[in-house]
Design a protein around this motif. Sequence first.
Motif, PDB file in Angstrom:
ATOM      1  N   ALA A 335       0.857  -1.182  -0.084  1.00 36.55           N
ATOM      2  CA  ALA A 335       0.100  -0.012  -0.104  1.00 36.55           C
ATOM      3  C   ALA A 335       0.761   1.311   0.057  1.00 36.55           C
ATOM      4  O   ALA A 335       0.530   2.144  -0.821  1.00 36.55           O
ATOM      5  N   PHE A 336       1.853   1.303   0.754  1.00 45.14           N
ATOM      6  CA  PHE A 336       2.820   2.221   0.925  1.00 45.14           C
ATOM      7  C   PHE A 336       3.483   2.712  -0.564  1.00 45.14           C
ATOM      8  O   PHE A 336       3.511   3.679  -1.014  1.00 45.14           O
ATOM      9  N   GLY A 337       3.897   1.709  -1.318  1.00 47.60           N
ATOM     10  CA  GLY A 337       4.339   1.599  -2.737  1.00 47.60           C
ATOM     11  C   GLY A 337       3.529   2.320  -3.490  1.00 47.60           C
ATOM     12  O   GLY A 337       3.807   3.257  -4.310  1.00 47.60           O
ATOM     13  N   HIS A 338       2.293   1.837  -3.598  1.00 49.90           N
ATOM     14  CA  HIS A 338       1.277   2.745  -4.495  1.00 49.90           C
ATOM     15  C   HIS A 338       0.945   4.097  -4.181  1.00 49.90           C
ATOM     16  O   HIS A 338       0.985   4.894  -4.942  1.00 49.90           O
ATOM     17  N   GLN A 431      -3.094  19.987  -0.673  1.00 56.13           N
ATOM     18  CA  GLN A 431      -4.298  18.782  -1.105  1.00 56.13           C
ATOM     19  C   GLN A 431      -4.115  17.770   0.131  1.00 56.13           C
ATOM     20  O   GLN A 431      -2.940  17.631   0.872  1.00 56.13           O
ATOM     21  N   PRO A 432      -4.856  16.905   0.470  1.00 55.79           N
ATOM     22  CA  PRO A 432      -4.743  15.677   1.138  1.00 55.79           C
ATOM     23  C   PRO A 432      -3.493  14.897   1.091  1.00 55.79           C
ATOM     24  O   PRO A 432      -3.266  14.263  -0.157  1.00 55.79           O
ATOM     25  N   ASN A 433      -2.836  14.480   1.847  1.00 56.12           N
ATOM     26  CA  ASN A 433      -1.694  13.716   1.896  1.00 56.12           C
ATOM     27  C   ASN A 433      -1.979  12.365   1.858  1.00 56.12           C
ATOM     28  O   ASN A 433      -2.527  11.651   2.944  1.00 56.12           O
ATOM     29  N   PRO A 434      -1.909  11.518   0.859  1.00 53.42           N
ATOM     30  CA  PRO A 434      -2.428  10.292   0.854  1.00 53.42           C
ATOM     31  C   PRO A 434      -1.352   9.348   1.668  1.00 53.42           C
ATOM     32  O   PRO A 434      -1.991   8.163   2.125  1.00 53.42           O
ATOM     33  N   LEU A 435      -0.375   9.623   1.864  1.00 49.10           N
ATOM     34  CA  LEU A 435       0.593   8.674   2.763  1.00 49.10           C
ATOM     35  C   LEU A 435       0.166   9.170   4.649  1.00 49.10           C
ATOM     36  O   LEU A 435       0.945   8.512   5.124  1.00 49.10           O
ATOM     37  N   TRP A 436      -0.580  10.085   4.728  1.00 52.44           N
ATOM     38  CA  TRP A 436      -0.873  10.567   6.379  1.00 52.44           C
ATOM     39  C   TRP A 436      -1.434   9.396   7.012  1.00 52.44           C
ATOM     40  O   TRP A 436      -1.066   8.894   7.807  1.00 52.44           O
ATOM     41  N   GLN A 437      -2.580   8.958   6.218  1.00 54.64           N
ATOM     42  CA  GLN A 437      -3.632   7.974   6.842  1.00 54.64           C
ATOM     43  C   GLN A 437      -4.078   7.096   5.947  1.00 54.64           C
ATOM     44  O   GLN A 437      -4.924   7.947   4.910  1.00 54.64           O
ATOM     45  N   PHE A 438      -3.984   5.953   5.849  1.00 55.68           N
ATOM     46  CA  PHE A 438      -4.936   5.233   4.808  1.00 55.68           C
ATOM     47  C   PHE A 438      -5.415   3.735   5.383  1.00 55.68           C
ATOM     48  O   PHE A 438      -4.911   3.487   6.323  1.00 55.68           O
ATOM     49  N   ASP A 439      -6.365   3.180   4.555  1.00 49.40           N
ATOM     50  CA  ASP A 439      -6.810   2.035   5.047  1.00 49.40           C
ATOM     51  C   ASP A 439      -6.130   0.729   4.159  1.00 49.40           C
ATOM     52  O   ASP A 439      -5.653   1.002   3.080  1.00 49.40           O
ATOM     53  N   GLY A 440      -6.124  -0.270   4.585  1.00 57.92           N
ATOM     54  CA  GLY A 440      -5.546  -1.455   4.053  1.00 57.92           C
ATOM     55  C   GLY A 440      -6.148  -2.854   4.751  1.00 57.92           C
ATOM     56  O   GLY A 440      -6.886  -2.663   5.427  1.00 57.92           O
ATOM     57  N   ASN A 441      -5.690  -3.911   4.217  1.00 58.76           N
ATOM     58  CA  ASN A 441      -6.064  -4.947   4.660  1.00 58.76           C
ATOM     59  C   ASN A 441      -5.469  -6.289   4.606  1.00 58.76           C
ATOM     60  O   ASN A 441      -4.338  -6.219   3.698  1.00 58.76           O
ATOM     61  N   VAL A 442      -5.311  -7.172   5.678  1.00 59.22           N
ATOM     62  CA  VAL A 442      -4.642  -8.430   5.566  1.00 59.22           C
ATOM     63  C   VAL A 442      -5.371  -9.507   5.118  1.00 59.22           C
ATOM     64  O   VAL A 442      -6.641  -9.798   5.787  1.00 59.22           O
ATOM     65  N   GLU A 443      -5.146 -10.238   3.965  1.00 55.96           N
ATOM     66  CA  GLU A 443      -5.950 -11.344   3.353  1.00 55.96           C
ATOM     67  C   GLU A 443      -5.663 -12.422   4.294  1.00 55.96           C
ATOM     68  O   GLU A 443      -4.806 -12.877   4.506  1.00 55.96           O
ATOM     69  N   LEU A 444      -6.967 -12.750   5.056  1.00 51.86           N
ATOM     70  CA  LEU A 444      -6.718 -13.759   5.815  1.00 51.86           C
ATOM     71  C   LEU A 444      -6.571 -15.166   5.171  1.00 51.86           C
ATOM     72  O   LEU A 444      -6.003 -16.207   5.735  1.00 51.86           O
ATOM     73  N   LEU A 445      -6.618 -15.342   3.927  1.00 53.44           N
ATOM     74  CA  LEU A 445      -6.557 -16.312   3.316  1.00 53.44           C
ATOM     75  C   LEU A 445      -5.473 -16.128   2.151  1.00 53.44           C
ATOM     76  O   LEU A 445      -5.808 -15.779   1.148  1.00 53.44           O
ATOM     77  N   SER A 446      -4.063 -16.192   2.482  1.00 53.28           N
ATOM     78  CA  SER A 446      -3.250 -15.414   1.852  1.00 53.28           C
ATOM     79  C   SER A 446      -2.835 -16.195   0.303  1.00 53.28           C
ATOM     80  O   SER A 446      -2.187 -15.488  -0.493  1.00 53.28           O
TER      81      SER A 446
END
Length: 450
Positions: A335-338, A431-446
């Motif tokens: 997510a950080f890279g994107h 403008q809003p900083n996309p790296l300041w706070q963001f959502d992500g997820n951990v796939e439970l079935l990797s």
Amino acid sequence: MTSTAVETPAAAGPVPVSRGYRFELVKLFSTWRIRLLVLACWIAPALFVAAVSGQSSLPVDTLFGRWMNATGWAGPLVMLGFAGTYALPLLTSVVAGDVFAAEDRLGTWRHLLVAVRSARRIFVAKALASLTVILVLVAGMAVSSSAGGLLAVGNRALVGFDGHLMTPGEAAAQVLLAWVCVLAPTLALAAVGWLGSVLWGRSPMGLLLPAVVALAMALAQLLPLPVALRLALPSYAFIAWNGLFTDPVQLGPLLIGVGVGLAWAVVAAVLAYLLFVRRDFTNLAHDGSGRRVLTAGALPLVALLAVTAGIIAVATPATGSGIGQDKVQTSLATAFGHLYRLQAGQLNRPDVTEAQLAATAACTKGDGLVAADGPGNDWRCVVSWHLPGIAATGQAIYQLDVTSDGRYVADGDGPKEVNGYFQVRTPAGDQPNPLWQFDGNVELLSSTKG
């Protein structure tokens, strides 16, 4: 003396299902509460999304809420999250939970049986009519919220759940698919509503059953359940649609959630049908089959939950909570890279690829005093990356709040020029900083990424 033969008319056959379906559909749409629900579902979401999208304070605690003023496709996703938690359980309660009980309250079963002459066809007609109404309501929420977002903000690119940028066409297709996928748990709740309506008759318990079941499953999703049990709940598809907005798409949990929802819909519908066709309609004092609630309603569904949990446990590799250190680090780094590329575009910096950045994350939990796995708000991660032609390694700190379903909020903790402030100064203004706070997820079935 002559005798006159008298012809006896042949007994009339049962009314076709199509005529019964039209009759039940007219009855449903003639009630004031259904008409109000249709108007609300086709108008209110557009007004809500348009109003919220124009505000400076956004519902950042809701998935995709932080992007509502950036693209019109965030609005229907915010509405979908609200619908799965609140709206759809209530709608199925009002429609499916009352479709059979209404005849008990009015005492009209005998008249309906005389007219249709088939209890089986009555059940099918009522079930199909209630499903039609539910589909109209769901379609209204999807279309209305999309229209409100597009009119208020516009058809713009959407930032995915892992930070990658989706074109407007890709976003539109995935939004539509997400709304289609939640039909499976909605059908499960509708079938539970039929079962409750048949079991309890005129009692209000049948009307409340889908909402009560949905609330119980929503509370269960907040608990640190094993992965297999979590995915065996039909409500999981109300959450798993967010996997459509990652790259690559996380199909495994979503397909399991849809399959479990459809299985619950079939089992609950069959139970409701068997109880209905065996009912004694000549008993005018019938007040539901409350004594059979446990044996005919609850136990088969509990058994289905146990069977599906066992199948998922055997068929999938995940154990425990499904949230581990490696998964958290991989998800955060991706997510950080994107999002770093998105920030670089805001600042008019040279574009770099994710491969060139080679972002990695090192995460601990509880300051390293506890095992680095499971949900919690005590995750701390350090993200490192490299820029072409620069020897120094960039680093940024994040505090993570990981929930039991795998979703997390990454809160930037410096340095200020990267993620320590909620805005960035660009040539076009703040403008809003996309790296300041963001959502992500951990796939439970990797191992199930598509």
